[in-house]
Write an enzyme that holds these catalytic residues in place. Structure first.
Site, mmCIF file in Angstrom:
data_model
loop_
_atom_site.group_PDB
_atom_site.id
_atom_site.type_symbol
_atom_site.label_atom_id
_atom_site.label_comp_id
_atom_site.label_asym_id
_atom_site.label_seq_id
_atom_site.Cartn_x
_atom_site.Cartn_y
_atom_site.Cartn_z
ATOM 1 N N CYS A 132 9.828 -34.093 -3.346
ATOM 2 C CA CYS A 132 9.582 -33.924 -1.998
ATOM 3 C C CYS A 132 10.935 -33.957 -1.177
ATOM 4 C CB CYS A 132 8.734 -34.827 -1.200
ATOM 5 S SG CYS A 132 8.610 -34.538 0.317
ATOM 6 N N GLU A 163 3.968 1.511 -1.365
ATOM 7 C CA GLU A 163 4.455 2.030 -2.702
ATOM 8 C C GLU A 163 3.222 2.694 -3.377
ATOM 9 O OE1 GLU A 163 7.570 -1.323 -3.384
ATOM 10 O OE2 GLU A 163 5.909 -1.872 -2.647
ATOM 11 N N CYS A 175 10.618 -36.872 1.531
ATOM 12 C CA CYS A 175 10.606 -38.250 1.220
ATOM 13 C C CYS A 175 11.013 -38.785 -0.192
ATOM 14 C CB CYS A 175 9.232 -38.857 1.689
ATOM 15 S SG CYS A 175 8.204 -38.121 0.584
ATOM 16 N N TYR A 177 -18.368 4.224 12.680
ATOM 17 C CA TYR A 177 -17.744 5.501 12.906
ATOM 18 C C TYR A 177 -18.498 6.535 12.233
ATOM 19 C CZ TYR A 177 -15.630 3.909 8.484
ATOM 20 O OH TYR A 177 -15.152 3.475 7.259
ATOM 21 N N ASP A 233 0.661 4.187 -2.586
ATOM 22 C CA ASP A 233 0.257 5.688 -2.278
ATOM 23 C C ASP A 233 1.464 6.513 -2.635
ATOM 24 O OD1 ASP A 233 -2.056 4.947 -1.029
ATOM 25 O OD2 ASP A 233 -0.912 4.619 1.170
ATOM 26 N N CYS A 285 4.901 -39.869 3.957
ATOM 27 C CA CYS A 285 6.050 -39.004 3.905
ATOM 28 C C CYS A 285 6.095 -38.379 5.582
ATOM 29 C CB CYS A 285 5.616 -37.827 3.158
ATOM 30 S SG CYS A 285 6.611 -36.261 3.361
ATOM 31 N N LYS A 324 -1.319 8.515 7.413
ATOM 32 C CA LYS A 324 -1.136 7.141 7.589
ATOM 33 C C LYS A 324 0.324 6.675 8.011
ATOM 34 C CE LYS A 324 -2.645 5.056 3.488
ATOM 35 N NZ LYS A 324 -3.233 4.249 2.689
ATOM 36 N N LYS A 338 -7.572 4.529 11.959
ATOM 37 C CA LYS A 338 -7.963 4.211 10.527
ATOM 38 C C LYS A 338 -7.938 2.828 10.405
ATOM 39 C CE LYS A 338 -7.336 5.393 5.648
ATOM 40 N NZ LYS A 338 -7.894 4.220 5.140
ATOM 41 N N GLU A 386 -16.738 -0.189 8.999
ATOM 42 C CA GLU A 386 -15.606 -0.975 8.455
ATOM 43 C C GLU A 386 -15.810 -2.273 8.858
ATOM 44 O OE1 GLU A 386 -13.752 1.189 6.675
ATOM 45 O OE2 GLU A 386 -11.644 0.103 6.392
ATOM 46 N N GLU A 433 -9.394 9.255 15.229
ATOM 47 C CA GLU A 433 -9.782 7.934 15.483
ATOM 48 C C GLU A 433 -8.799 7.057 14.629
ATOM 49 O OE1 GLU A 433 -13.240 8.169 12.984
ATOM 50 O OE2 GLU A 433 -14.256 9.495 14.031
ATOM 51 N N ARG A 486 -18.818 0.165 -0.571
ATOM 52 C CA ARG A 486 -18.943 1.302 -1.080
ATOM 53 C C ARG A 486 -19.127 1.441 -2.758
ATOM 54 N NH1 ARG A 486 -13.677 4.905 -0.430
ATOM 55 N NH2 ARG A 486 -12.597 3.266 -1.527
ATOM 56 N N SER A 500 -14.203 8.963 -0.156
ATOM 57 C CA SER A 500 -13.004 8.333 0.405
ATOM 58 C C SER A 500 -12.195 9.415 1.246
ATOM 59 C CB SER A 500 -12.141 7.812 -0.970
ATOM 60 O OG SER A 500 -10.899 7.454 -0.550
ATOM 61 N N LEU A 501 -11.049 9.021 1.620
ATOM 62 C CA LEU A 501 -10.357 9.963 2.854
ATOM 63 C C LEU A 501 -9.159 10.632 1.795
ATOM 64 C CD1 LEU A 501 -10.538 8.450 5.973
ATOM 65 C CD2 LEU A 501 -11.433 10.700 5.540
ATOM 66 N N LYS A 541 -10.701 14.144 12.353
ATOM 67 C CA LYS A 541 -12.051 14.787 11.616
ATOM 68 C C LYS A 541 -12.415 16.100 12.509
ATOM 69 C CE LYS A 541 -13.899 9.871 10.475
ATOM 70 N NZ LYS A 541 -14.790 9.215 10.743
ATOM 71 N N ASP A 557 0.886 -1.250 0.054
ATOM 72 C CA ASP A 557 0.047 -0.137 -0.030
ATOM 73 C C ASP A 557 0.849 1.328 0.082
ATOM 74 O OD1 ASP A 557 -2.197 -1.655 0.224
ATOM 75 O OD2 ASP A 557 -2.745 -1.174 2.188
HETATM 76 S S1 IVH Z 1 -14.408 8.057 7.586
HETATM 77 C C1 IVH Z 1 -15.508 10.580 3.817
HETATM 78 N N1 IVH Z 1 -13.127 6.937 9.386
HETATM 79 O O1 IVH Z 1 -10.778 4.635 5.102
HETATM 80 C C2 IVH Z 1 -14.665 9.561 4.616
HETATM 81 N N2 IVH Z 1 -12.968 6.042 7.265
HETATM 82 O O2 IVH Z 1 -9.556 5.994 2.789
HETATM 83 C C3 IVH Z 1 -15.660 8.535 5.354
HETATM 84 N N3 IVH Z 1 -11.677 4.409 7.407
HETATM 85 O O3 IVH Z 1 -13.545 4.405 2.707
HETATM 86 C C4 IVH Z 1 -14.777 7.327 6.149
HETATM 87 N N4 IVH Z 1 -11.262 3.733 9.364
HETATM 88 O O4 IVH Z 1 -13.161 2.356 4.624
HETATM 89 C C5 IVH Z 1 -13.620 6.918 8.213
HETATM 90 N N5 IVH Z 1 -12.348 5.961 11.378
HETATM 91 C C6 IVH Z 1 -12.464 6.026 9.996
HETATM 92 C C7 IVH Z 1 -11.992 4.724 9.242
HETATM 93 C C8 IVH Z 1 -12.227 5.044 7.738
HETATM 94 C C9 IVH Z 1 -11.124 3.419 8.213
HETATM 95 C C10 IVH Z 1 -11.597 3.565 5.785
HETATM 96 C C11 IVH Z 1 -13.117 3.925 4.978
HETATM 97 C C12 IVH Z 1 -12.854 4.542 4.061
HETATM 98 C C13 IVH Z 1 -11.308 4.612 3.878
HETATM 99 C C14 IVH Z 1 -10.970 5.775 3.245
#
Ligand code: IVH
Length: 664
Positions: A406, A34, A409, A223, A36, A429, A312, A114, A171, A112, A135, A81-82, A288, A32
């Protein structure tokens, strides 16, 4: 840095291919982190050259697609997405941006975890779970309601006070222990393993048979509320409120309300320090804006809202040399290549081995003896090789190939069509025998303490045991022949062997290593059959219909019990004094069903009659065959019989399957 449009276009193509591998095949090639980094290069270039943005650029769409086999459903509120970052400076930029957009006022932020799973949206109407949707493309996703209902913590009926319509976000994830067990079982069955718990969770959610999904033991944490939070003011209240509804939420120590960058970093560092000890995987934290009315005021850019950012954590990696590639033989004969590494320190421990899974994986990454590699700790206990450093590859190295025989054996190996696994087909074996005994004694099965891998290997090597049942013929004289085994260790091992004689029947079944029987299925079989002798006489059709057992598994179990070798092993185990115990009936105290008499009629959609009966009995109720004035409830399914009319006549309360579930 991308220097030309040509490089940019090439990267667009490359990322599209990574997306395809990730979403369609659940077989990512790169980590992930790499991924990103690559995506970031793309975004930077697009920012500098907005006129050159490719219409197919992965930045222009939400990559996850909808799947065949599921109904599509539109979300009431789109699922975004975030935006994410790995750098503290960019978190600082986020805070500045929010303040600028919303005026200079001091703001609070809710931090929170992730969770590293897959996003889900739950629609509740009048407190009842109506549907659960992935989603998908953000607007429309797959209806996976039946699969979500296999998660025990998901309430079918909300408790407390709630608006008529609620769309709740959360999630779906897998605990690490479950993920490891799933992968271990897949390896044994010659199936490809999941790259990480998130892929395993996402893949499980898209299985078409909910019975198979149930075996995966998925989890949920919620969440957010997309629809139905008008009465709340802050994100931290959202968590508290979700909890009052009976929904699973984050633990309070995994949440924090802070007011500045220092507060965010303090939370991030605290979580990062705990990361290796958490029972599930996270890939960072989410920050948030706490005040909800600011969320809508800020709006969103493209597919990410402006009120939140994911910070992250870069994975912990190390670089080392592959000294050798050895092949391990599993209990069902599957050969697994393992890299022996120059020992290196990574995420709290010294690493000297990495699993290479199978020959395809070795070929795909072209891992060779003598290579310098990057290793990373993912969800697996054993770390994995992420990449080979080709600049350091020694001259004259050769691609690695699976041996043709093998390693234990020397029987020629077989590669069944359609499987990734290569197997040793020999039933005698020694390698497989050792693994079977290790598995029998392991935590997953009979849980014989002090009988780990090293001990079993020695016991077999010294000819002290040959088969599983020989464990129960061990005595102090025999154990004294093991290296470093003195009085104390001999006594400890004998005590735990003795204790295992009265094991639960489910653990005994696990120990036998029946293909595709995990603990859940083993428990269901044990519930159903009173003793092992009964199991020996059961046919495939008798196993079919036990909770979680489909046709294929039923056939495999029946074949296992029909096999002469397996029957002999079971006979010897019993003869040597192993007494598997039938499970005690579970009781749930103080339930409203206690003392009530139920009658069942019609076909239930989600429970077999046996299951419904067991659920009633666990709660202290009784099930009777016919309706009378002593009947308290009639549970009706589809096409009910005359019992329905009789109950109506007598004014007996009638429960639909849904009413029944809600009262459980
Ligand atoms: S809020 C508008 N809170 O991360 C964003 N997402 O990369 C709404 N995720 O699609 C999501 N932990 O699947 C939120 N505490 C958290 C999260 C979280 C994991 C995931 C979620 C989202 C993805 C975005």
């Amino acid at each position: 840095m991308l220097n030309s449009k040509k490089e940019y276009n090439a990267l667009v193509e490359e990322i599209i291919e990574h997306d395809r591998r990730y979403f369609d095949e659940a077989k990512p090639l790169i980590s992930d982190y790499e991924y990103d980094q690559k995506k970031r290069q793309l975004l930077d270039y697009e920012k500098a050259h907005p006129d050159q943005i490719h219409p197919n650029s992965p930045t222009q769409r939400i990559a996850e697609s909808v799947t065949e086999g599921f109904q599509q459903r539109e979300h009431l509120v789109p699922m975004y997405s975030l935006a994410n970052t790995y750098s503290e400076e960019e978190v600082a930029d986020f805070l500045k941006r929010v303040k600028k957009l919303y005026g200079k006022k001091e703001l609070a932020y809710c931090c929170e975890l992730k969770m590293d799973g897959t996003a889900i949206s739950l629609l509740y109407e009048h407190g009842k779970l109506r549907c659960a949707t992935t989603r998908g493309n953000g607007r429309v996703g797959d209806d996976v309601t039946a699969n979500i209902k296999t998660i025990k913590s998901v309430p079918l009926q909300l408790s407390g006070h709630f608006p008529d319509v609620m769309e709740i976000r959360g999630e779906v994830y897998l605990n690490l222990a479950t993920f490891r067990a799933i992968n271990a079982a897949r390896e044994e069955e010659g199936l490809e393993t999941f790259a990480n718990p998130r892929n395993a969770a996402a893949g499980s959610l898209k299985l078409l048979d909910p019975r198979e999904v149930a075996k995966r033991r998925l989890n949920l944490v919620t969440y957010g509320i997309a629809e139905g939070q008008a009465h709340l003011a802050t994100q931290h209240e959202v968590h508290a409120y979700l909890k009052t509804l009976g929904l699973p939420t984050a633990k309070s120590e995994h949440l924090a309300v802070v007011h500045d960058l220092a507060g965010i970093m303090k939370f991030a560092h605290k979580i990062q320090a705990q990361r290796d000890e958490l029972p599930f995987e996270i890939d960072g934290i989410v920050v948030k804006v706490d005040e909800l009315k600011i969320h809508s005021a800020l709006g969103h850019t493209g597919k990410t809202p402006r009120y939140a950012i994911a910070y992250k954590f870069a994975p912990e990696q190390a670089h080392t040399r592959v000294n050798d590639i050895v092949v391990q033989v599993g209990r069902s004969g599957v050969l697994t290549p393992v890299a022996e590494l120059e020992p290196v320190f990574l995420a709290g421990s010294t690493i000297s081995r990495a699993t290479l899974h199978n020959q395809e994986e070795v070929a795909r990454k072209d891992i060779r003896i003598g290579d310098f590699v990057t290793i990373e700790k993912g969800g697996d206990v054993i770390p994995k090789v992420v990449q080979v450093d080709l600049t350091k590859r020694p001259a004259h190295s050769h691609p690695w190939h699976m041996p043709t025989h093998c390693p234990i054996c020397k029987t020629p190996v077989v590669h069944r069509p359609g499987e990734v696994a290569v197997r040793c087909p020999s039933s005698t074996c020694a390698g497989q025998r050792v693994r079977r005994i290790i598995y029998f004694a392991s935590k997953h099965a009979m849980d014989i303490e002090h009988m780990g891998e090293k001990v079993v290997e020695q016991l077999v090597e010294k000819g002290l045991i040959f088969r599983i049942s020989d464990i129960y013929l061990l005595d102090a004289d025999k154990l004294a022949r093991l290296d470093n085994f003195k009085e104390k260790s001999i006594q400890n091992l004998l005590t735990s062997i003795e204790a295992s004689r009265t094991c639960p029947l489910s653990r005994f079944l696990m120990g036998l290593g029946i293909k595709s029987v995990g603990i859940e299925t083993a428990e269901a079989i044990a519930e159903h059959a009173s003793d092992i002798h009964l199991l020996l006489s059961m046919k495939a059709e008798d196993f079919l219909g036990i909770e979680g057992i489909g046709e294929k598994t039923a056939r495999m179990i029946a074949e296992f019990f029909a096999d002469a070798g397996n029957r002999e092993e079971i006979r010897l185990l019993l003869a040597h004094g192993v007494k598997p115990q039938k499970p005690a009936a579970k009781k749930i105290a103080g339930h409203p069903f206690a003392g009530k008499t139920f009658v069942l009629t019609g076909v239930l959609a989600r429970h077999s009659r046996d299951q419904a009966t067991a659920l009633i009995k666990e709660r202290g109720g009784k099930v009777s065959g016919s309706v009378s004035k002593n009947t308290d409830y009639l549970l009706v399914g589809d096409e009910p019989g005359s019992k329905y009319d009789k109950a109506k006549e007598l004014g007996i309360p009638i429960l639909s399957e849904e009413d029944f579930e809600n009262r459980l």
